[in-house]
Design an enzyme around this catalytic site. Structure first.
Site, PDB file in Angstrom:
ATOM      1  N   HIS B  41      27.694  -4.762   7.212  1.00  0.00           N
ATOM      2  CA  HIS B  41      27.466  -3.319   7.245  1.00  0.00           C
ATOM      3  C   HIS B  41      27.803  -2.756   8.619  1.00  0.00           C
ATOM      4  O   HIS B  41      26.936  -2.721   9.496  1.00  0.00           O
ATOM      5  CB  HIS B  41      25.999  -3.032   6.911  1.00  0.00           C
ATOM      6  N   GLY B 130      15.228  -6.018   5.571  1.00  0.00           N
ATOM      7  CA  GLY B 130      16.320  -5.974   4.612  1.00  0.00           C
ATOM      8  C   GLY B 130      15.824  -5.337   3.326  1.00  0.00           C
ATOM      9  O   GLY B 130      16.367  -4.332   2.865  1.00  0.00           O
ATOM     10  N   PRO B 131      14.764  -5.894   2.746  1.00  0.00           N
ATOM     11  CA  PRO B 131      14.117  -5.214   1.616  1.00  0.00           C
ATOM     12  C   PRO B 131      13.532  -3.898   2.135  1.00  0.00           C
ATOM     13  O   PRO B 131      12.600  -3.906   2.948  1.00  0.00           O
ATOM     14  CB  PRO B 131      13.033  -6.214   1.181  1.00  0.00           C
ATOM     15  N   ASP B 168      17.582   6.272   5.350  1.00  0.00           N
ATOM     16  CA  ASP B 168      17.085   7.005   4.185  1.00  0.00           C
ATOM     17  C   ASP B 168      16.407   6.088   3.179  1.00  0.00           C
ATOM     18  O   ASP B 168      15.427   6.469   2.542  1.00  0.00           O
ATOM     19  CB  ASP B 168      18.252   7.727   3.494  1.00  0.00           C
ATOM     20  N   HIS B 273      29.551   1.838   4.772  1.00  0.00           N
ATOM     21  CA  HIS B 273      28.167   1.358   4.747  1.00  0.00           C
ATOM     22  C   HIS B 273      28.087  -0.159   4.603  1.00  0.00           C
ATOM     23  O   HIS B 273      27.495  -0.830   5.443  1.00  0.00           O
ATOM     24  CB  HIS B 273      27.376   2.008   3.615  1.00  0.00           C
ATOM     25  N   ARG B 368     -15.248 -14.602  -6.214  1.00  0.00           N
ATOM     26  CA  ARG B 368     -15.050 -13.493  -5.246  1.00  0.00           C
ATOM     27  C   ARG B 368     -16.279 -13.367  -4.350  1.00  0.00           C
ATOM     28  O   ARG B 368     -16.173 -13.056  -3.168  1.00  0.00           O
ATOM     29  CB  ARG B 368     -14.732 -12.178  -5.962  1.00  0.00           C
ATOM     30  N   SER B 395     -15.262  -4.343  -4.982  1.00  0.00           N
ATOM     31  CA  SER B 395     -14.866  -5.281  -6.036  1.00  0.00           C
ATOM     32  C   SER B 395     -14.295  -6.567  -5.460  1.00  0.00           C
ATOM     33  O   SER B 395     -14.543  -7.654  -5.969  1.00  0.00           O
ATOM     34  CB  SER B 395     -13.818  -4.634  -6.949  1.00  0.00           C
ATOM     35  N   GLU B 422      -1.160  -1.203  -1.999  1.00  0.00           N
ATOM     36  CA  GLU B 422      -1.121  -2.662  -1.959  1.00  0.00           C
ATOM     37  C   GLU B 422       0.097  -3.186  -1.212  1.00  0.00           C
ATOM     38  O   GLU B 422       0.026  -4.181  -0.475  1.00  0.00           O
ATOM     39  CB  GLU B 422      -1.111  -3.232  -3.383  1.00  0.00           C
ATOM     40  N   PHE B 448      -2.499  -6.499  -9.374  1.00  0.00           N
ATOM     41  CA  PHE B 448      -1.715  -5.633  -8.504  1.00  0.00           C
ATOM     42  C   PHE B 448      -0.991  -6.398  -7.399  1.00  0.00           C
ATOM     43  O   PHE B 448      -0.349  -5.801  -6.538  1.00  0.00           O
ATOM     44  CB  PHE B 448      -2.570  -4.483  -7.977  1.00  0.00           C
ATOM     45  N   HIS B 484      -5.076  -4.391 -16.373  1.00  0.00           N
ATOM     46  CA  HIS B 484      -5.775  -4.874 -15.186  1.00  0.00           C
ATOM     47  C   HIS B 484      -6.020  -6.377 -15.205  1.00  0.00           C
ATOM     48  O   HIS B 484      -6.608  -6.910 -14.270  1.00  0.00           O
ATOM     49  CB  HIS B 484      -7.115  -4.127 -15.021  1.00  0.00           C
TER      50      HIS B 484
END
Lengths: 676, 676
Positions: B41, B130-131, B168, B273, B368, B395, B422, B448, B484
């Site tokens: 690039h 990169g991501p 962007d 690009h 938990r 939670s 998240e 999630f 969920h």
């Protein structure tokens, strides 16, 4: 505490006595359902009840007796935890399947009143919501679909709004912003969002973690923004009226509300967000609301009012029915076909022609290119096909002449530039599917399926035929390096229930997979496609879509009894073939090469077919991806020629060498396995 | 085309002759690297070179000869595809390992100059990017870490900025907004973002898909916003100066730029690009920039200027070194310990004490809750531990007394309210890890993990010890329903290279997994934790962290030779134990119950250990999750008592019945398998 006091809010809600009573029906039923379940979210329904009442009473175009009416307004509960409100509304307005019994069985086994609204459970649930931000993004898809359908069939048949209830969570989630940005960019004027600005989040006041100026932020994204008093019926009504009159921009109505309105001790606090009020507080809340009816009972006069609301759209709907009946015969038939989600008669021939072309002139191309060729062949007979890419059109090869019209502001087209917004793309496609009349597909790099992952999951959970075009499906991506090379993605997608993951081996299989993706309207498909070219491996027409079996013996190399089965997918099928030929030549053994474009479809075949394909001799799997999962076919991951790590940045051929995905590696493993 | 013409931009860039020449060094090297690789690039490096020059020359606090200096400013290239610019800068300023040879081998096998910046490849690469969107979100984490470290060690030792280059794409990705919103909320004044507003995206002008008013949007999120001419050195310099002077808000500098500046035919268009300019255009660009040096050569005077820039921070660094040397001995030792990522001496004893407490008084709790207990025991001796949750604190049970100080604007604390974000939480934690001095953990519902998935992937790819606390790890979540309830998540996470996925069976194993997560500083850990209570299964101290073996024989029930092995994880281990006891009682067979908290660690054990645990008799696996992957241990998915579909909304116990995850199902399968 919200700046808006519970006391003041209640006074404002009382200003319109009828609206207040009607809203209290929603509140009471929601309280009762949550109490009965001893679990759920009473706060949001109680806070949004006034707005919902005004929307349904004065604005929403719907007919509860004809819930599938294609030109109904859509309602999306993006804050899906407020499900009790939606179920209450459906019950009150007279949706046949939403009985009192269902409300009593809220969140129980077998009930259609799940903890979060589940698409397909009941009419009036326009999409599955709960995972925050996806409701608003799916609503954007519905609004896109509405514009496309309106263009195709005219405003006499298609002219409706998409309304969304949304909380802070949807605005905190990134996907919410992706959807907002896309909707603002495209000026989706019939999208109207009611923002439940109650100032409360699970961890406490939103000020704990959130201080965006939402009106300003959405205005910066091209939205028409209003604020209103979310408990004052007149204020809500005026805002909705102005939002509808604003046709060039999506509308946000930021409603100042009090969560749990009516609950004397919990309103305005997080304590009523995700837990039942408890019997005592529930009683106190009902007293504060002057509600005297028994649990789940609605006073006759109020139920009658609600039923009037539920049927007030009947005339409008019947007028629409006659317009449809009187419309051009071909247009009518096409409208009915598309909304019934059946494929056109021409589809079969288009597939056959495309197959013939490939047998007449075999192609050595990347499967992403083969995908484009398949689209070129099929898109012309599928006016419902709507393409797009998350800003990788030239790489995904998702654009073809029949879909060359770009969707622009005020100018619906058949190709959507989703921008760098993979997640919103997935959710918007789900919204288009749920809306009806559209078969959406969208592209990105396969590694970025991660970004869209829960959207893919919702396609699968909803059982809708969204199509994902995921190119650059392995280390074959090359120089962009490990951040851009999928490794664990095939396994992680195959692990997802109800998703068809396809990895075609050549141009012909790619066409077959596309055919399957389009035919499967009740589950999503994901096509994993290569950057690099592969030869066409099937050269003679069998008259069958072999990919439909999930796996099949592509070729048996060598004579005599099969000594080895090589299972491979995608670009590695030709590698397996090469290894098989060498093994036969060097060692004189017969090797079956199985192409396995879809594990899911293969697992659905009968036992005999599966046994025949797999054979009883030793097996080796070949795939430039994580070995995870292959043991189910080859017993031991040592029999997988695949990846044990992330990739690297280098030209593709070198990476295949580096990571040992070569015909030599296959041969070496075969020799060890067979003791040759 | 950008509204800012290439011609004008070039004139502006020439206003400061030295800055222009220095920037051209970056442009020339970037062009050369991309041409040599024949991939990459060039456009972004050429467009941002002027800004980068001003930043490094006039503002950045760094010393290229001491790249690990803890108090250096951090630079994050969120638009990671501009990697050639970063490598050029590191080479020019004199980072020892960034040789000319490395630039020549851009994107080639074994080079440290990967297609996108890879953390650990070279000094000066502060994080993997990169991501898109994750760079800015990780930078938010770095800015958080800086504030925390400054609070712990004082401004004499910790006082640096985090600079970000961003395009962007990062602003279109939802995670970008999550990060922006969080940074604005917390008022991270030392975070300064240079936005490369070049108006170009892969699919063409950004106007194809993006029309947010970025200054307005970020201002709505509490940012200090400036615009500047991205090619005018004075304009950039003034903006950076003001941004540094603004200490109560993060700063955005929206730089109007021309992509590919200098390229006569491609500047300002998407064609530069993601593809090399090509030899001819590369030559033309160099001519337009008055660049006459040979490829990869930098004129001596310019190289000298750059080396001065690279070492200008030396004195500042040495002053810092003496401040460190002169600081309180304990403080100094603690600073060195934390930045070296070693654990405190007290850690071992804290673990031992916590173990003892559980053996003294066994606990029947949800894992938990056990996680919270482990944190209560360990956090007091780990001042580097920074907790948080994506709005599910109550939670996830992620908050404990030692971490009870909430991170607020201007008031760094040890608990971060990430909001419903998240993905940004994951990336911010990665940024904290990369910054150093911190062990971050963050919680959400396990389902999630999808939203955060690519952030988890980057933890694994970077090889850093971010800790994910994922609660509500199965259908045991109950009434909230299938949206969920994680099903495919365990498989999809286990498929990811280099991630430790833990699913502990009881309070003791949870403590052991926490110990392992904290000890593993070079790979991420994810703890899958239950909503529902489980009995403590291990009641006698073995003196060993058994979870460290990944899997172990928890108990052999019955006498004689083992006839069956039951493999289980998490909440299903007690179910397996129950089945084993019934089988022994009814059928008199000996059954080994294996708890398998981590597949990854088990696979790392030697063959003898593995063989002994697995045994040679038939095996059945039990896990309330997709069966995918288990065949590697039990041969056939029929031998897995697990999920074939998504979950449903109902109380947890009913769901276990509905989906057949019961001791009866285990027993039935065992009888069939053993022919009993």
């Amino acid at each position: 505490m919200s700046a808006y006091s519970s006391k003041t809010a209640l006074e404002h809600a009382r200003r319109d006595a009828l609206a207040f009573s009607l809203a209290n029906c929603i509140r009471a039923l929601s309280i009762d359902a949550v109490e009965a379940a001893n679990s759920g979210h009473p706060g949001a329904p109680m806070g949004m009840a006034d707005a919902a009442t005004v929307l349904y009473k004065n604005h929403l175009k719907f007919d509860a007796t004809a819930p599938d009416w294609p030109d109904r307004d859509r309602v999306v509960l993006s804050n899906g935890h407020a499900s009790a409100m939606l179920y209450s509304l459906l019950h009150l307005t007279g949706y046949e399947d939403m009985t009192k019994e269902q409300l009593k069985n809220f969140r129980q086994k077998g009930a259609i009143t799940a903890g979060h609204p589940e698409y397909g459970h009941a009419k009036g649930i326009e999409t599955t919501t709960g995972p925050l931000g996806q409701g608003i993004a799916s609503a954007v898809g519905m609004a896109l679909a509405e514009q496309i359908m309106a263009k195709d069939f005219g405003p006499d048949l298609v002219d409706h709004h998409t309304y969304v209830f949304m909380g802070d969570g949807c605005l905190e989630e990134g996907i919410g912003q992706e959807a907002i940005s896309l909707a603002g960019h495209l000026g989706l004027g019939k999208l109207i969002v009611l923002y439940d600005d109650n100032g409360i989040t699970i961890d406490g006041p939103t000020s704990v973690s959130f201080s965006d100026n939402i009106p300003k932020r959405l205005s910066a994204c091209g939205w028409h923004v209003q604020s209103c008093d979310g408990h004052d019926a007149a204020s809500i009504d005026a805002a909705l009226t102005l939002a509808k009159a604003t046709t060039d921009k999506p509308s946000l109505i930021a409603m100042k509300t009090v969560i749990g309105l009516g609950s004397p001790n919990k309103a305005g606090t997080e304590s009523c967000h995700g837990s039942p009020l408890g019997a005592q507080e529930a009683a106190a809340a009902k007293a504060a609301l002057d509600w005297t009816a028994e649990p789940f009972e609605i006073p006759g006069n109020l139920l009658q009012e609600w039923r009037i609301i539920g049927s007030k759209g009947k005339e409008v709907r019947m007028a629409w029915e006659s317009r449809l009946a009187q419309s051009d015969e071909a247009l009518q038939a096409e409208f009915l076909r598309r909304t019934a989600r059946t494929l056109p008669a021409e589809f079969k021939a288009a597939v056959a022609d495309a197959r013939k072309a490939l047998f007449d002139k075999p192609q050595k191309v990347a499967t992403r290119k083969a995908s484009q060729m398949a689209l070129e062949a099929l898109a012309p007979v599928l006016p419902e096909l709507i393409g797009g890419s998350a800003d990788l059109t030239g790489s995904n090869l998702t654009r073809v002449p029949a879909l060359d019209s770009q969707f622009k502001r005020g100018e619906p087209g058949r190709y959507i530039g989703y921008g760098v917004r993979e997640f919103a793309m997935a959710a918007a496609m789900n919204g288009m599917m749920a809306h009806g009349g559209i078969i959406p597909y969208g592209g990105t790099f396969m590694v970025f399926s991660d970004y869209a992952r829960n959207g893919i999951r919702l396609s699968a959970l909803m059982g809708i035929g969204t199509i994902y075009v995921m190119t650059h499906d392995s280390i074959g991506l090359g120089e962009d390096g490990p951040t851009h090379q999928p490794v664990e993605h095939l396994a992680s997608l195959r692990a997802m229930p109800n998703l068809l993951t396809f990895r075609p081996a050549d141009a012909l299989e790619t066409l077959e997979c596309w055919e399957l993706a389009i035919r499967n309207r009740n589950r999503p498909s994901l096509l994993a496609l290569s950057r690099q070219a592969v030869p066409q491996l099937r050269l003679e027409e069998s008259g069958q879509n072999l990919a439909a079996r999930g796996a099949y013996i592509l070729r048996q190399v060598g004579d005599g009894e099969r000594a080895l089965t090589l299972l491979a997918t995608g670009t590695e099928v030709s590698l397996a073939l090469e290894a098989a030929e060498k093994l036969t030549k060097d060692k004189g053994i017969a090797v079956a090469v199985v192409s396995m474009p879809s594990w899911e479809l293969f697992k659905e075949q009968d036992a005999d077919y599966r046994a025949n394909v797999l054979g009883t001799c030793p097996r080796i799997a070949v795939e430039a991806a994580a070995k995870f999962g292959w043991a189910t076919f080859v017993g031991d991951e040592d029999n997988v020629i695949g990846m044990d790590s992330f990739g690297a940045s280098a030209p593709a051929e070198e990476l295949y060498e580096t990571f040992g995905i070569t015909s030599d590696a296959i041969i070496a493993r075969a020799k060890a396995l067979l003791g040759l």
